[in-house]
Design a protein around this motif. Structure first.
Motif, PDB file in Angstrom:
ATOM      1  N   MET A   1       0.848  -1.201   0.000  1.00  0.00           N
ATOM      2  CA  MET A   1       0.000   0.000   0.000  1.00  0.00           C
ATOM      3  C   MET A   1       0.881   1.249   0.000  1.00  0.00           C
ATOM      4  N   VAL A   2       0.540   2.213  -0.847  1.00  0.00           N
ATOM      5  CA  VAL A   2       1.336   3.426  -0.985  1.00  0.00           C
ATOM      6  C   VAL A   2       1.129   4.320   0.232  1.00  0.00           C
ATOM      7  N   ASP A   3       2.222   4.791   0.805  1.00  0.00           N
ATOM      8  CA  ASP A   3       2.173   5.738   1.911  1.00  0.00           C
ATOM      9  C   ASP A   3       1.935   7.125   1.317  1.00  0.00           C
ATOM     10  N   GLN A   4       0.689   7.593   1.370  1.00  0.00           N
ATOM     11  CA  GLN A   4       0.329   8.846   0.702  1.00  0.00           C
ATOM     12  C   GLN A   4       1.026  10.050   1.323  1.00  0.00           C
ATOM     13  N   ARG A   5       1.227  10.011   2.642  1.00  0.00           N
ATOM     14  CA  ARG A   5       1.916  11.127   3.289  1.00  0.00           C
ATOM     15  C   ARG A   5       3.360  11.220   2.808  1.00  0.00           C
ATOM     16  N   LYS A   6       4.017  10.059   2.708  1.00  0.00           N
ATOM     17  CA  LYS A   6       5.400  10.026   2.224  1.00  0.00           C
ATOM     18  C   LYS A   6       5.463  10.504   0.772  1.00  0.00           C
ATOM     19  N   GLU A   7       4.481  10.067  -0.032  1.00  0.00           N
ATOM     20  CA  GLU A   7       4.456  10.455  -1.441  1.00  0.00           C
ATOM     21  C   GLU A   7       4.260  11.961  -1.587  1.00  0.00           C
ATOM     22  N   ARG A   8       3.383  12.538  -0.760  1.00  0.00           N
ATOM     23  CA  ARG A   8       3.149  13.984  -0.814  1.00  0.00           C
ATOM     24  C   ARG A   8       4.410  14.757  -0.425  1.00  0.00           C
ATOM     25  N   THR A   9       5.097  14.273   0.614  1.00  0.00           N
ATOM     26  CA  THR A   9       6.323  14.943   1.053  1.00  0.00           C
ATOM     27  C   THR A   9       7.392  14.873  -0.028  1.00  0.00           C
ATOM     28  N   THR A  10       7.553  13.694  -0.622  1.00  0.00           N
ATOM     29  CA  THR A  10       8.544  13.514  -1.691  1.00  0.00           C
ATOM     30  C   THR A  10       8.249  14.438  -2.865  1.00  0.00           C
ATOM     31  N   THR A  11       6.991  14.481  -3.268  1.00  0.00           N
ATOM     32  CA  THR A  11       6.591  15.331  -4.393  1.00  0.00           C
ATOM     33  C   THR A  11       6.829  16.802  -4.075  1.00  0.00           C
ATOM     34  N   ALA A  12       6.495  17.218  -2.853  1.00  0.00           N
ATOM     35  CA  ALA A  12       6.682  18.618  -2.457  1.00  0.00           C
ATOM     36  C   ALA A  12       8.155  18.998  -2.460  1.00  0.00           C
ATOM     37  N   LEU A  13       9.007  18.102  -1.982  1.00  0.00           N
ATOM     38  CA  LEU A  13      10.443  18.380  -1.951  1.00  0.00           C
ATOM     39  C   LEU A  13      11.022  18.461  -3.361  1.00  0.00           C
ATOM     40  N   LEU A  14      10.605  17.559  -4.223  1.00  0.00           N
ATOM     41  CA  LEU A  14      11.093  17.583  -5.608  1.00  0.00           C
ATOM     42  C   LEU A  14      10.659  18.870  -6.304  1.00  0.00           C
ATOM     43  N   HIS A  15       9.417  19.257  -6.101  1.00  0.00           N
ATOM     44  CA  HIS A  15       8.914  20.474  -6.744  1.00  0.00           C
ATOM     45  C   HIS A  15       9.646  21.706  -6.207  1.00  0.00           C
ATOM     46  N   ALA A  16       9.828  21.766  -4.895  1.00  0.00           N
ATOM     47  CA  ALA A  16      10.514  22.920  -4.298  1.00  0.00           C
ATOM     48  C   ALA A  16      11.954  23.017  -4.788  1.00  0.00           C
ATOM     49  N   ALA A  17      12.656  21.883  -4.801  1.00  0.00           N
ATOM     50  CA  ALA A  17      14.048  21.886  -5.237  1.00  0.00           C
ATOM     51  C   ALA A  17      14.159  22.273  -6.705  1.00  0.00           C
ATOM     52  N   GLU A  18      13.276  21.737  -7.535  1.00  0.00           N
ATOM     53  CA  GLU A  18      13.321  22.054  -8.961  1.00  0.00           C
ATOM     54  C   GLU A  18      13.114  23.548  -9.194  1.00  0.00           C
ATOM     55  N   THR A  19      12.184  24.155  -8.436  1.00  0.00           N
ATOM     56  CA  THR A  19      11.919  25.585  -8.564  1.00  0.00           C
ATOM     57  C   THR A  19      13.135  26.405  -8.134  1.00  0.00           C
ATOM     58  N   LEU A  20      13.749  26.022  -7.025  1.00  0.00           N
ATOM     59  CA  LEU A  20      14.890  26.771  -6.510  1.00  0.00           C
ATOM     60  C   LEU A  20      16.134  26.584  -7.374  1.00  0.00           C
ATOM     61  N   PHE A  21      16.305  25.371  -7.930  1.00  0.00           N
ATOM     62  CA  PHE A  21      17.476  25.096  -8.767  1.00  0.00           C
ATOM     63  C   PHE A  21      17.349  25.721 -10.154  1.00  0.00           C
ATOM     64  N   ARG A  22      16.174  26.254 -10.472  1.00  0.00           N
ATOM     65  CA  ARG A  22      15.949  26.814 -11.808  1.00  0.00           C
ATOM     66  C   ARG A  22      16.891  27.993 -12.079  1.00  0.00           C
TER      67      ARG A  22
END
Length: 206
Positions: A1-22
């Motif tokens: 079963m997918v841990d939705q909280r973990k998935e949300r955190t991972t997605t948020a971190l990837l999005h934030a890093a991608e925006t900042l690294f732009r």
């Protein structure tokens, strides 16, 4: 079963890093900034990715996989090398339109940075992009072998095409009259690819 909280955190971190690294190198962006932009604790970066370098590597791997998915459509579309060259240009542009940050990360990566992890990631990215381009090399090599294309160095031609596509697409970011919109970029890419592809065709003797 997918841990939705973990998935949300991972997605948020990837999005934030991608925006900042732009606009800034990974060296210049702190884990505190990334965590703050993602709305999570700093420890989440280490829990999910091991380090800032691990987060950066995950970003690159995600971009590479998305690019791969687009290019799969190009090389599965036809057996004709010329048609595959045209399809590769079209799918590369489609990749850019759908995921401009991914495109920029692969086509115009920033400096590797001061740390060993950054240099290793830069080298891995270069190898991965080269592996992706190998399919274009193979298409050209196949065309030369069958006599459909004139004798050329497949590596050189593939590198030129990839660099030319990157250069054309980057006109979208110019702040001056040389900037081109989506329709103009599409036309430029088609023209440039057609000029090269037609120049590659073997000359038939009547």
């Amino acid at each position: 079963m997918v841990d939705q909280r973990k998935e949300r955190t991972t997605t948020a971190l990837l999005h934030a890093a991608e925006t900042l690294f732009r606009d800034r190198s990974a060296d210049d962006v702190t884990v505190e900034e990334i965590a703050g932009a993602a709305g999570v604790a700093v420890g989440s970066i280490y829990n999910h990715f091991g380090s800032k370098a691990g987060l950066h590597a995950a970003l690159v791997e995600r971009a590479l996989q998305v690019d791969r998915d687009f290019m799969d459509r190009a090389y599965g579309s036809s057996d004709s090398p010329i048609e595959q060259i045209h399809a590769a240009a079209e799918q590369y542009f489609a990749f850019y339109l759908a995921h401009p940050d991914h495109f920029r990360m692969l086509a115009f990566p920033g400096p590797p940075g001061r740390y060993a992890a950054g240099r290793e990631l830069s080298e891995r990215l270069a190898r991965s992009v080269d592996e992706q381009n190998q399919r274009l090399v193979d298409a050209i090599r196949r065309g030369v072998a069958t006599g459909d294309l004139r004798p050329v160095d497949p590596e050189q031609v593939a590198t030129f095409l990839w660099a030319a596509w990157n250069g054309v697409i980057s006109l979208a970011w110019r702040p001056d009259p040389l900037r081109r919109d989506e329709a103009q970029l599409r036309e430029l890419l088609a023209t440039a690819t057609d000029v090269v592809a037609e120049g590659l065709r073997a000359r038939r003797l009547d």
